[in-house]
Design a protein around this motif. Structure first.
Motif, PDB file in Angstrom:
ATOM      1  N   ALA A 111     -16.409  31.931  -3.177  1.00  0.00           N
ATOM      2  CA  ALA A 111     -16.780  31.345  -4.470  1.00  0.00           C
ATOM      3  C   ALA A 111     -18.265  30.978  -4.489  1.00  0.00           C
ATOM      4  O   ALA A 111     -18.943  31.138  -5.508  1.00  0.00           O
ATOM      5  N   ILE A 112     -18.775  30.514  -3.359  1.00  0.00           N
ATOM      6  CA  ILE A 112     -20.203  30.193  -3.250  1.00  0.00           C
ATOM      7  C   ILE A 112     -21.034  31.470  -3.307  1.00  0.00           C
ATOM      8  O   ILE A 112     -22.000  31.565  -4.075  1.00  0.00           O
ATOM      9  N   LEU A 113     -20.668  32.445  -2.499  1.00  0.00           N
ATOM     10  CA  LEU A 113     -21.438  33.691  -2.428  1.00  0.00           C
ATOM     11  C   LEU A 113     -21.397  34.467  -3.739  1.00  0.00           C
ATOM     12  O   LEU A 113     -22.315  35.230  -4.032  1.00  0.00           O
ATOM     13  N   SER A 114     -20.351  34.227  -4.538  1.00  0.00           N
ATOM     14  CA  SER A 114     -20.247  34.888  -5.847  1.00  0.00           C
ATOM     15  C   SER A 114     -20.993  34.125  -6.936  1.00  0.00           C
ATOM     16  O   SER A 114     -21.046  34.566  -8.079  1.00  0.00           O
ATOM     17  N   GLY A 115     -21.545  32.965  -6.590  1.00  0.00           N
ATOM     18  CA  GLY A 115     -22.347  32.198  -7.538  1.00  0.00           C
ATOM     19  C   GLY A 115     -21.553  31.266  -8.433  1.00  0.00           C
ATOM     20  O   GLY A 115     -22.082  30.730  -9.403  1.00  0.00           O
ATOM     21  N   TYR A 116     -20.288  31.021  -8.116  1.00  0.00           N
ATOM     22  CA  TYR A 116     -19.464  30.143  -8.943  1.00  0.00           C
ATOM     23  C   TYR A 116     -19.641  28.676  -8.600  1.00  0.00           C
ATOM     24  O   TYR A 116     -19.454  27.803  -9.428  1.00  0.00           O
ATOM     25  N   ILE A 117     -19.941  28.392  -7.351  1.00  0.00           N
ATOM     26  CA  ILE A 117     -20.168  27.039  -6.862  1.00  0.00           C
ATOM     27  C   ILE A 117     -21.446  27.109  -6.027  1.00  0.00           C
ATOM     28  O   ILE A 117     -21.677  28.103  -5.346  1.00  0.00           O
ATOM     29  N   THR A 118     -22.240  26.068  -6.050  1.00  0.00           N
ATOM     30  CA  THR A 118     -23.479  26.102  -5.276  1.00  0.00           C
ATOM     31  C   THR A 118     -23.284  25.493  -3.885  1.00  0.00           C
ATOM     32  O   THR A 118     -22.399  24.652  -3.678  1.00  0.00           O
ATOM     33  N   VAL A 119     -24.118  25.910  -2.964  1.00  0.00           N
ATOM     34  CA  VAL A 119     -24.133  25.327  -1.623  1.00  0.00           C
ATOM     35  C   VAL A 119     -24.394  23.837  -1.740  1.00  0.00           C
ATOM     36  O   VAL A 119     -23.752  23.026  -1.066  1.00  0.00           O
ATOM     37  N   ALA A 120     -25.317  23.449  -2.612  1.00  0.00           N
ATOM     38  CA  ALA A 120     -25.660  22.031  -2.778  1.00  0.00           C
ATOM     39  C   ALA A 120     -24.448  21.207  -3.208  1.00  0.00           C
ATOM     40  O   ALA A 120     -24.260  20.081  -2.725  1.00  0.00           O
ATOM     41  N   GLU A 121     -23.625  21.739  -4.098  1.00  0.00           N
ATOM     42  CA  GLU A 121     -22.422  21.021  -4.536  1.00  0.00           C
ATOM     43  C   GLU A 121     -21.467  20.794  -3.365  1.00  0.00           C
ATOM     44  O   GLU A 121     -20.903  19.709  -3.220  1.00  0.00           O
TER      45      GLU A 121
END
Length: 175
Positions: A111-121
């Protein structure tokens, strides 16, 4: 005792299986477990097993996802952004409620790598989670910033996989 943060990452088979195993162990010891599955919508064996463990072990997922991420069209990927964001918000809310002892964020790395959730979140969530909450995250290519805030990091390496020989996922074994 403070809860720790686990990551199961890598290109080998078994990341979700390891997380489910830990969840079953915790459930067996009287802990309340929640598994939130990102980018998985097809019926799986673990889902059927976890249903039998309710209310001590529950699974929450997006029913709008019908394929693996690598089988989705660009339009399908765009359509699920809101669902993925809602899944993450639900997981955070449940974590902060104090009702769960262990939360599994299955395929959160995808989900992060797909841009749906950010690493920062995710890093913010990890740093601000309740002290007693055990947190498990799975998925390939765990970002370094998330690895740095984890306590356990297990990389599951693929040495050989039947998919390379044209053998597709089998019910009860791979899903």
């Amino acid at each position: 005792m403070d809860g720790l943060v686990h990551i199961y990452t890598g290109y080998g088979k078994g990341k979700t299986t390891a997380a489910v195993g830990l969840g079953i162990r915790a459930c067996g010891r009287g802990k309340k477990v929640l598994m939130v599955q990102f980018l998985k919508g097809i019926e799986t064996g673990e889902m059927l097993t976890i249903e039998k463990l309710k209310p001590d072990f529950e699974i929450y997922r997006c029913n709008k996802i019908e394929n693996f991420i690598w089988d989705m069209t660009g339009q399908e990927l765009a359509n699920i952004k809101e669902y993925i964001e809602n899944l993450f918000c639900y997981a955070v809310k449940e974590a902060m409620s104090g009702k769960r002892d262990l939360i599994i964020l299955d395929e959160i790395m995808a989900a992060i790598l797909s841009g749906y959730i950010t690493v920062a979140e995710v890093v913010s969530f990890v740093k601000n989670k309740p002290a007693g909450l055990e947190l498990v995250m799975t998925g390939r290519d765990a970002p370094l910033k998330i690895i740095r805030v984890a306590d356990y990091v297990s990389e599951i390496k693929a040495v050989k996989h039947p998919y390379e020989e044209g053998i597709h996922a089998r019910e009860g074994i791979e899903f």
